[in-house]
Motif scaffolding. Structure first.
Motif, PDB file in Angstrom:
ATOM      1  N   THR A  78       0.859  -1.190   0.000  1.00 41.07           N
ATOM      2  CA  THR A  78       0.000   0.000   0.000  1.00 41.07           C
ATOM      3  C   THR A  78       0.897   1.242   0.000  1.00 41.07           C
ATOM      4  O   THR A  78       1.165   1.822   1.047  1.00 41.07           O
TER       5      THR A  78
ATOM      6  N   GLU B  32       0.454   4.244  -0.677  1.00 38.94           N
ATOM      7  CA  GLU B  32      -0.090   5.532  -0.236  1.00 38.94           C
ATOM      8  C   GLU B  32      -0.036   5.694   1.280  1.00 38.94           C
ATOM      9  O   GLU B  32      -0.258   6.776   1.804  1.00 38.94           O
ATOM     10  N   LYS B  33       0.257   4.622   1.997  1.00 43.86           N
ATOM     11  CA  LYS B  33       0.335   4.678   3.455  1.00 43.86           C
ATOM     12  C   LYS B  33       1.783   4.827   3.918  1.00 43.86           C
ATOM     13  O   LYS B  33       2.713   4.432   3.233  1.00 43.86           O
ATOM     14  N   ASN B  34       1.936   5.376   5.111  1.00 39.83           N
ATOM     15  CA  ASN B  34       3.259   5.477   5.729  1.00 39.83           C
ATOM     16  C   ASN B  34       3.716   4.110   6.217  1.00 39.83           C
ATOM     17  O   ASN B  34       2.897   3.215   6.459  1.00 39.83           O
TER      18      ASN B  34
ATOM     19  N   ASN C 139       4.709   8.080  14.016  1.00 38.17           N
ATOM     20  CA  ASN C 139       3.527   7.787  13.216  1.00 38.17           C
ATOM     21  C   ASN C 139       3.028   9.115  12.657  1.00 38.17           C
ATOM     22  O   ASN C 139       2.587   9.976  13.405  1.00 38.17           O
TER      23      ASN C 139
ATOM     24  N   ILE D 218      -0.828  10.510   6.761  1.00 35.52           N
ATOM     25  CA  ILE D 218      -0.614   9.681   5.566  1.00 35.52           C
ATOM     26  C   ILE D 218       0.223  10.420   4.522  1.00 35.52           C
ATOM     27  O   ILE D 218      -0.099  11.526   4.107  1.00 35.52           O
ATOM     28  N   GLY D 219       1.323   9.779   4.129  1.00 36.90           N
ATOM     29  CA  GLY D 219       2.186  10.302   3.082  1.00 36.90           C
ATOM     30  C   GLY D 219       3.162  11.375   3.505  1.00 36.90           C
ATOM     31  O   GLY D 219       3.854  11.941   2.679  1.00 36.90           O
TER      32      GLY D 219
ATOM     33  N   SER E 279       5.386  11.073   6.440  1.00 37.26           N
ATOM     34  CA  SER E 279       6.504  10.630   7.276  1.00 37.26           C
ATOM     35  C   SER E 279       7.784  10.564   6.458  1.00 37.26           C
ATOM     36  O   SER E 279       7.815   9.990   5.378  1.00 37.26           O
TER      37      SER E 279
END
Length: 156
Positions: free
Chosen positions: A28, A30-32, A57, A60-61, A63
């Motif tokens: 995935t 698109e996730k960190n 944490n 999204i996107g 980090s």
């Protein structure tokens, strides 16, 4: 008492925050990556002890990992032990109840530098040095610490 016994061993690590490396999950993108992700193969220099760590944490996107370079390791940390120490130091920041992107001592150093800039305007020194006059303005007297905290560690 320095010099009266064996000198302490040290480990020197450089943390590089501003770089163009981002980490994504393979399935995935698109996730960190999850907090605590370490990359110490493939994209790092194999001849030097360095690694990327995304300790926090993020949204999204957003980090970005920190690139840690071990310059000196007299203590002899194992690779996993050193990475665990860096991760642990990301959780001990006083102003956050979760991990931050960089280790707490660096965050505290940033705060100390910001506070010092309230007392000293470094632009004045740069402009005088570039003028060629050789006259350096005097450094203003910094405020004295309260006697209760002079000999202890404290955080601002």
């Amino acid at each position: 008492m320095m010099g009266e016994g064996p000198l302490p061993k040290i480990t020197v690590i450089i943390a590089q925050k501003n770089h163009h490396t981002k980490l994504f999950q393979a399935d995935t993108p698109e996730k960190n990556v999850p907090p605590g992700t370490v990359v110490d193969t493939s994209i790092v220099n194999g001849r030097h002890h360095n690694f990327y760590m995304c300790a926090h944490n993020g949204i999204i996107g957003t980090s970005r990992p920190v690139h840690y370079h071990v310059l000196v390791d007299e203590i002899g940390f194992g690779v996993d032990d050193l990475q665990q120490l860096v991760l642990s130091l990301s959780y001990v920041y006083q102003r956050s109840n979760s991990a931050i992107s960089i280790v707490a001592p660096i965050a505290y150093a940033h705060h100390a530098a910001a506070q010092l800039s309230q007392f000293i305007k470094f632009e004045d020194y740069a402009s005088d040095a570039s003028s060629g006059e050789g006259v350096v303005p005097p450094v203003p007297e910094l405020p004295l610490l309260n006697t209760d905290v002079q000999n202890s560690m404290f955080f601002c």
